[in-house]
Design a protein around this motif. Structure first.
Motif, PDB file in Angstrom:
ATOM      1  N   THR A 292       9.550   1.641  -3.044  1.00  0.00           N
ATOM      2  CA  THR A 292       9.900   1.138  -4.377  1.00  0.00           C
ATOM      3  C   THR A 292      11.242   1.719  -4.825  1.00  0.00           C
ATOM      4  OG1 THR A 292       7.544   1.148  -4.813  1.00  0.00           O
ATOM      5  CG2 THR A 292       8.964   0.701  -6.683  1.00  0.00           C
ATOM      6  N   VAL A 367       3.494  -1.525 -10.211  1.00  0.00           N
ATOM      7  CA  VAL A 367       3.392  -1.620  -8.754  1.00  0.00           C
ATOM      8  C   VAL A 367       2.630  -0.452  -8.162  1.00  0.00           C
ATOM      9  CG1 VAL A 367       5.585  -0.390  -8.349  1.00  0.00           C
ATOM     10  CG2 VAL A 367       4.672  -1.891  -6.569  1.00  0.00           C
ATOM     11  N   GLY A 368       1.997  -0.709  -7.023  1.00  0.00           N
ATOM     12  CA  GLY A 368       1.447   0.376  -6.209  1.00  0.00           C
ATOM     13  C   GLY A 368      -0.046   0.319  -6.037  1.00  0.00           C
ATOM     14  N   GLU A 369      -0.758  -0.196  -7.047  1.00  0.00           N
ATOM     15  CA  GLU A 369      -2.217  -0.266  -6.974  1.00  0.00           C
ATOM     16  C   GLU A 369      -2.633  -1.363  -7.940  1.00  0.00           C
ATOM     17  OE1 GLU A 369      -3.682   3.234  -8.952  1.00  0.00           O
ATOM     18  OE2 GLU A 369      -1.600   3.742  -9.287  1.00  0.00           O
ATOM     19  N   PRO A 370      -3.891  -1.766  -7.828  1.00  0.00           N
ATOM     20  CA  PRO A 370      -4.372  -2.733  -8.814  1.00  0.00           C
ATOM     21  C   PRO A 370      -4.273  -2.110 -10.209  1.00  0.00           C
ATOM     22  CG  PRO A 370      -5.928  -2.512  -6.983  1.00  0.00           C
ATOM     23  CD  PRO A 370      -4.913  -1.432  -6.815  1.00  0.00           C
ATOM     24  N   ASP A 392       2.788  -7.684 -12.809  1.00  0.00           N
ATOM     25  CA  ASP A 392       2.073  -6.856 -11.837  1.00  0.00           C
ATOM     26  C   ASP A 392       2.571  -7.336 -10.486  1.00  0.00           C
ATOM     27  OD1 ASP A 392       0.340  -5.477 -10.217  1.00  0.00           O
ATOM     28  OD2 ASP A 392      -1.384  -6.758 -10.656  1.00  0.00           O
ATOM     29  N   THR A 393       3.268  -6.464  -9.758  1.00  0.00           N
ATOM     30  CA  THR A 393       3.943  -6.883  -8.532  1.00  0.00           C
ATOM     31  C   THR A 393       3.209  -6.336  -7.321  1.00  0.00           C
ATOM     32  OG1 THR A 393       5.380  -4.933  -8.491  1.00  0.00           O
ATOM     33  CG2 THR A 393       6.157  -6.834  -9.752  1.00  0.00           C
ATOM     34  N   TRP A 394       2.747  -7.233  -6.460  1.00  0.00           N
ATOM     35  CA  TRP A 394       2.092  -6.786  -5.218  1.00  0.00           C
ATOM     36  C   TRP A 394       3.075  -6.874  -4.061  1.00  0.00           C
ATOM     37  CZ3 TRP A 394       1.707  -8.936  -0.476  1.00  0.00           C
ATOM     38  CH2 TRP A 394       0.983  -8.186   0.462  1.00  0.00           C
ATOM     39  N   TRP A 395       3.157  -5.803  -3.290  1.00  0.00           N
ATOM     40  CA  TRP A 395       3.942  -5.802  -2.056  1.00  0.00           C
ATOM     41  C   TRP A 395       3.649  -4.527  -1.296  1.00  0.00           C
ATOM     42  CZ3 TRP A 395       8.772  -2.780  -1.751  1.00  0.00           C
ATOM     43  CH2 TRP A 395       9.079  -2.078  -2.914  1.00  0.00           C
ATOM     44  N   GLN A 396       4.388  -4.263  -0.227  1.00  0.00           N
ATOM     45  CA  GLN A 396       4.126  -3.111   0.650  1.00  0.00           C
ATOM     46  C   GLN A 396       5.435  -2.623   1.250  1.00  0.00           C
ATOM     47  OE1 GLN A 396       1.768  -5.610   3.536  1.00  0.00           O
ATOM     48  NE2 GLN A 396       0.097  -4.290   2.855  1.00  0.00           N
ATOM     49  N   THR A 397       5.406  -1.421   1.791  1.00  0.00           N
ATOM     50  CA  THR A 397       6.571  -0.895   2.499  1.00  0.00           C
ATOM     51  C   THR A 397       7.075  -1.927   3.511  1.00  0.00           C
ATOM     52  OG1 THR A 397       5.649   1.323   2.290  1.00  0.00           O
ATOM     53  CG2 THR A 397       7.402   1.031   3.924  1.00  0.00           C
ATOM     54  N   ASP A 481      -4.791  -5.840   2.897  1.00  0.00           N
ATOM     55  CA  ASP A 481      -5.386  -5.900   1.561  1.00  0.00           C
ATOM     56  C   ASP A 481      -6.371  -7.051   1.448  1.00  0.00           C
ATOM     57  OD1 ASP A 481      -4.205  -4.026  -0.538  1.00  0.00           O
ATOM     58  OD2 ASP A 481      -2.417  -4.683   0.526  1.00  0.00           O
ATOM     59  N   LEU A 493      -5.613  -8.760  -6.626  1.00  0.00           N
ATOM     60  CA  LEU A 493      -5.760  -7.842  -5.489  1.00  0.00           C
ATOM     61  C   LEU A 493      -7.004  -6.987  -5.675  1.00  0.00           C
ATOM     62  CD1 LEU A 493      -3.674  -7.766  -3.174  1.00  0.00           C
ATOM     63  CD2 LEU A 493      -2.783  -8.806  -5.255  1.00  0.00           C
ATOM     64  N   ARG A 496      -7.507  -2.146  -0.368  1.00  0.00           N
ATOM     65  CA  ARG A 496      -7.341  -2.193   1.087  1.00  0.00           C
ATOM     66  C   ARG A 496      -8.662  -2.545   1.760  1.00  0.00           C
ATOM     67  NH1 ARG A 496      -1.962  -1.595   2.936  1.00  0.00           N
ATOM     68  NH2 ARG A 496      -2.996  -1.296   4.934  1.00  0.00           N
ATOM     69  N   ARG A 507       0.043   6.176  -0.226  1.00  0.00           N
ATOM     70  CA  ARG A 507      -0.773   5.620   0.848  1.00  0.00           C
ATOM     71  C   ARG A 507      -1.084   6.713   1.862  1.00  0.00           C
ATOM     72  NH1 ARG A 507       2.022   0.328   3.434  1.00  0.00           N
ATOM     73  NH2 ARG A 507       0.945   0.532   5.429  1.00  0.00           N
TER      74      ARG A 507
HETATM   75  C1  WT7 Z   1      -0.156  -0.970  -0.673  1.00  0.00           C
HETATM   76  C2  WT7 Z   1       1.248  -0.771  -0.198  1.00  0.00           C
HETATM   77  C3  WT7 Z   1       4.671  -1.763  -2.957  1.00  0.00           C
HETATM   78  C4  WT7 Z   1       5.414  -0.562  -3.162  1.00  0.00           C
HETATM   79  C5  WT7 Z   1       4.586   0.627  -3.453  1.00  0.00           C
HETATM   80  C6  WT7 Z   1       3.488   0.904  -2.473  1.00  0.00           C
HETATM   81  C7  WT7 Z   1      -1.176  -1.470  -2.704  1.00  0.00           C
HETATM   82  C8  WT7 Z   1       0.827  -2.255  -4.016  1.00  0.00           C
HETATM   83  C9  WT7 Z   1      -0.111  -3.408  -5.586  1.00  0.00           C
HETATM   84  C10 WT7 Z   1      -0.496  -4.202  -6.701  1.00  0.00           C
HETATM   85  C11 WT7 Z   1      -2.715  -3.972  -6.005  1.00  0.00           C
HETATM   86  C12 WT7 Z   1      -1.123  -2.925  -4.735  1.00  0.00           C
HETATM   87  C13 WT7 Z   1      -1.708  -2.406  -1.639  1.00  0.00           C
HETATM   88  C14 WT7 Z   1      -0.608  -2.406  -0.610  1.00  0.00           C
HETATM   89  N1  WT7 Z   1      -0.502  -2.204  -3.772  1.00  0.00           N
HETATM   90  N2  WT7 Z   1       1.075  -2.971  -5.115  1.00  0.00           N
HETATM   91  N3  WT7 Z   1       0.395  -4.680  -7.570  1.00  0.00           N
HETATM   92  N4  WT7 Z   1      -1.813  -4.456  -6.865  1.00  0.00           N
HETATM   93  N5  WT7 Z   1      -2.414  -3.210  -4.948  1.00  0.00           N
HETATM   94  O1  WT7 Z   1       3.884   0.594  -1.167  1.00  0.00           O
HETATM   95  O2  WT7 Z   1       2.976   2.591  -0.006  1.00  0.00           O
HETATM   96  O3  WT7 Z   1       3.520   0.492   1.273  1.00  0.00           O
HETATM   97  O4  WT7 Z   1       1.554   0.594  -0.273  1.00  0.00           O
HETATM   98  O5  WT7 Z   1      -0.251  -0.614  -2.042  1.00  0.00           O
HETATM   99  O6  WT7 Z   1      -2.884  -1.888  -1.108  1.00  0.00           O
HETATM  100  O7  WT7 Z   1      -1.035  -2.758   0.682  1.00  0.00           O
HETATM  101  P1  WT7 Z   1       3.027   1.114   0.019  1.00  0.00           P
END
Ligand code: WT7
Length: 628
Positions: A292, A367-370, A392-397, A481, A493, A496, A507
């Motif tokens: 992030t 961002v980061g969790e539900p 509420d933004t969902w994404w991952q590394t 997820d 969401l 995991r 994580r």
């Molecule tokens: C995991 C990714 C995305 C940058 C920060 C974390 C969870 C992330 C959400 C959200 C629900 C979320 C998922 C994902 N996550 N954003 N908005 N709602 N869950 O990056 O360390 O790669 O973790 O964080 O489980 O897979 P990361």
């Protein structure tokens, strides 16, 4: 040329259909929002590789190209731990600092493709060092400040970094965090690491041990370095950085992001989700040690020519309204943070933010969790005054940037839902057998096809990338997820579906904790699971089987083994010593049962007769019950 506008539902549908209908045309048009040294003629090839013949430099896109239009506008506001410690750097000044740092690195033999580790607290040099690497084509590897020396040594070894940039100390309230000493300990631990130089930023004037021939203070080198530095012309798919994250194996993986596709994704998503406009002051509270911080502290907002705010301190020091004070003082317009932080700040009560003028805010992100409906509602009403869209933004590394999110103006919010995939993202739900679920459904969240921000791979282990993300459901990228889609198509969401635990947005793999404990002689076996936690989202619960009679200090041994191997951020909430772990007849431990029991849910286990040792379940319940 800017990104296509999306501020109405019609525009959202239009962009989504264009991206689906003719991805080549859509993404080449979007690529026009960046400055290329060699303009790409193709968007994506059959392997999902983006802009294969494009060349560019990420630092030029984040800095040089803004000089003509707004070189004297503020690129970075830095708010230090002390209220009066404030620094404003214009684009021109930031570029000069980046060039000086780049020249120091180049003069010390750093060449394109070399890995440079960055281990810094929240000081401007973190951003400067990242962009300096980008300028000379070096691959940055930012290491989170909370990692233990052993965890750092592992990542240095895996990345093959030859140079480290660190600080004497970090400031956290009145505390001093020993950054340089942590690096020294990491290098003692990994005595054979090929580290040639350790550059040290002086945060305080304290004296610290320096190793002759290896360690140098940065500031005297920067002051004599030239403020001009020719940027390297990088291929779009040359790695820009590695960033370590956890998966279901014990070994953290170095996710590799490329230059062109990644930068485009960071900028495109920042523009869309935060409705970026000239003059915006964007504050993403993430540490640059996480993705992030890469995408929304540094690359996205700077590529879009905005002003970034970097804050060195903590949310509640020296008073619980410190963050709100930062917003008020610097007139922040876009504010992006985590549910964990929101929950903690919400617990301080409404009177705290009410003392501050938050009227500069225009858009909020999480961002980061539900995010729970309650936390969403509080953030929206009390911080956003009910007038700021909250995404509420969902994404991952691995995705490089935001994938599923509200787009202000275009999508109507539903508290707690990440809402819809961004134009260019095709999100699907699959069941365990890989069948695509239609309409209202719950399943595994997958992404069809590629998108420009998708990671290039895992450093040094291409096969692992395939096996983890592309093989589970052939033809799709598997996120790890679970998600639910409601009858109107909104995505919610659910967490995991693999053995990854999310503690305060960090994580952590179950296997990482179990591997750390495997090294402890008093412990025969262990299992780590995540359970719901009111403040942290999830907390870690560890079950251990002792090797013979349990020593009196077994609990502190567990804690020590984990903090030594990983860092204190992975500290377990509860540890139980049990005689046996539930396992299948083939010997696999059944974390699902342990997760349920540790969460205080002791009913409805289903058929336990497939376990090799069904009685282990009753023992676990009896051990855990008094604590839940
Ligand atoms: C995991 C990714 C995305 C940058 C920060 C974390 C969870 C992330 C959400 C959200 C629900 C979320 C998922 C994902 N996550 N954003 N908005 N709602 N869950 O990056 O360390 O790669 O973790 O964080 O489980 O897979 P990361």
């Amino acid at each position: 040329m800017a990104f296509p506008l999306v501020s109405t539902l019609g525009e959202y549908h239009g962009r989504r259909d264009e991206a689906r209908g003719d991805p080549e045309r859509y993404w080449l048009r979007c690529a026009g929002a960046l400055d290329w040294i060699a303009q790409p003629t193709h968007a994506v090839d059959a392997n999902g590789t983006w802009f294969p013949d494009g060349r560019l430099n990420a630092s030029v896109n984040c800095l040089d190209r803004h000089l003509e239009t707004h070189g004297d506008a503020t690129a970075m506001i830095w708010q230090g731990e002390e209220e009066d410690d404030v620094l404003h750097l214009s684009y021109r000044q930031l570029l000069a600092q980046v060039c000086r740092m780049a020249n120091v690195l180049r003069d010390h033999g750093v060449a394109p493709g070399d890995r440079v580790a960055i281990h810094l607290p929240g000081v401007p040099e973190g951003v400067i060092a990242m962009l300096a690497c980008a300028r000379i084509g070096a691959i940055h590897v930012v290491l989170f400040g909370g990692f233990s020396p052993e965890a750092i040594a592992d990542r240095l070894a895996d990345s093959g970094a030859g140079v480290i940039i660190t600080a004497d100390v970090g400031r956290r309230g009145a505390k001093r965090i020993p950054f340089k000493a942590t690096i020294d300990a990491a290098l003692d631990h990994g005595a054979s690491l090929p580290i040639r130089h350790v550059f040290v930023v002086s945060v305080t004037s304290e004296t610290i041990p320096m190793t002759d021939g290896r360690d140098r203070f940065l500031s005297p080198l920067l002051s004599v370095a030239s403020a001009l530095c020719d940027p390297e012309a990088m291929e779009a798919n040359a790695p820009l950085f590695l960033l370590y994250t956890s998966g279901s194996t014990g070994k953290p993986k170095g996710i590799v992001h490329g230059t062109g596709g990644y930068l485009l994704w960071a900028a495109y998503t920042h523009a869309l989700v935060f409705a970026h406009a000239p003059g915006d002051i964007f504050w993403c509270t993430a540490d640059i040690g996480w993705i992030t911080g890469h995408s929304y502290v540094v690359y996205g907002p700077l590529a879009n020519g905005g002003t970034i705010l970097l804050f060195e301190g903590m949310p509640s020091h020296p008073h619980p309204g410190r963050w709100w004070r930062v917003i008020e003082k610097h007139r922040v317009t876009g504010f992006y943070t985590s549910p964990t932080a929101i929950r903690a700040l919400m617990a301080e009560g409404d009177a705290v933010p009410e003392r501050h003028d938050l009227s500069s805010l225009r858009v909020l992100g999480s961002v980061g969790e539900p995010i729970s409906q309650e936390a969403w509602g509080w953030f929206h009403a009390t911080i956003g005054g009910g007038r700021c869209p909250l995404a509420d933004t969902w994404w991952q590394t691995e995705t490089g940037g935001i994938m599923i999110s509200l787009v202000p103006g275009a999508i109507e919010a539903r508290p707690g839902a990440a809402t819809f995939p961004l134009p260019g993202v095709t999100a699907l739900l699959l069941d365990a057998s890989g069948t695509i679920l239609e309409g209202e459904a719950e399943g595994m969240l997958c992404i069809a096809g590629s998108w420009p921000g998708r990671a290039l791979g895992i450093w040094g282990n291409e096969a692992h990338f395939h096996a983890t993300y592309l093989r589970p459901f052939p033809g799709f990228y598997f996120t790890g997820d679970g998600a639910r889609r409601d009858r109107d198509g909104y995505f919610w969401l659910t967490g995991r579906v693999d053995d990854v635990i999310n503690v305060s947005g960090h994580r952590i793999g179950s296997a990482e904790i179990e591997d750390a404990l495997a090294a402890e002689p008093a412990i025969a076996e262990s299992a780590a699971v995540g359970v719901p936690h009111a403040l942290k989202g999830q907390a870690i619960v560890v079950f251990v089987v002792s090797n013979g009679p349990a020593p009196d200090d077994i609990l502190s041994r567990v804690a020590r083994a984990i903090s030594t191997r990983l860092g204190r951020y992975a500290a377990p909430e509860r540890v139980y010593v049990v005689p046996d772990l539930p396992r299948t007849r083939s010997g696999k431990i059944v974390r699902r049962l342990m997760r349920k029991i540790a969460s205080g849910d002791t009913e409805g286990f289903g058929d336990l007769s497939t376990l090799a040792n069904p009685t282990a379940v009753a023992t676990l319940i009896a051990t855990v019950r008094p604590h839940t």
